[in-house]
Design an enzyme around this catalytic site. Structure first.
Site, PDB file in Angstrom:
ATOM      1  N   THR A   6       0.898  -1.506   0.396  1.00  0.00           N
ATOM      2  CA  THR A   6      -0.271  -0.092   0.013  1.00  0.00           C
ATOM      3  C   THR A   6       1.063   1.311  -0.138  1.00  0.00           C
ATOM      4  O   THR A   6       2.078   1.305   0.697  1.00  0.00           O
ATOM      5  CB  THR A   6      -0.851  -0.160   1.159  1.00  0.00           C
ATOM      6  OG1 THR A   6      -1.269  -0.980   1.385  1.00  0.00           O
ATOM      7  CG2 THR A   6      -1.666   0.799   1.163  1.00  0.00           C
ATOM      8  N   ASP A  10       2.410   5.499  -4.711  1.00  0.00           N
ATOM      9  CA  ASP A  10       2.676   6.578  -4.547  1.00  0.00           C
ATOM     10  C   ASP A  10       4.357   6.910  -3.519  1.00  0.00           C
ATOM     11  O   ASP A  10       4.686   8.571  -4.470  1.00  0.00           O
ATOM     12  CB  ASP A  10       1.423   7.673  -3.071  1.00  0.00           C
ATOM     13  CG  ASP A  10      -0.096   6.836  -3.552  1.00  0.00           C
ATOM     14  OD1 ASP A  10      -0.120   6.977  -4.589  1.00  0.00           O
ATOM     15  OD2 ASP A  10      -1.221   6.294  -3.061  1.00  0.00           O
TER      16      ASP A  10
END
Length: 62
Positions: A6, A10
């Site tokens: 996760t 990004d």
């Protein structure tokens, strides 16, 4: 070993654009982004995994 992916994308994108914005060449920016993304998967959670700039620099030199 990856614990949680996760936020890896990004992290990669954030480091890439930041390094390009400060004037790094594309190859250097991609290298730093790859190192940062690789480091980020060692922790659980997106925010916990984002390495600091100093940690990225150490990782690049390793």
């Amino acid at each position: 070993m990856a614990r949680d992916t996760t936020g890896a994308g990004d992290t990669f994108n954030g480091v890439l654009i930041t390094r390009l914005a400060v004037g790094d060449e594309l190859d250097d920016a991609v290298r730093a982004a790859n190192v940062a993304a690789a480091m980020s998967v060692a922790f659980v959670g997106a925010r916990a995994g984002m390495p600091r700039a100093t940690e990225i620099e150490v990782g690049i030199k390793a």
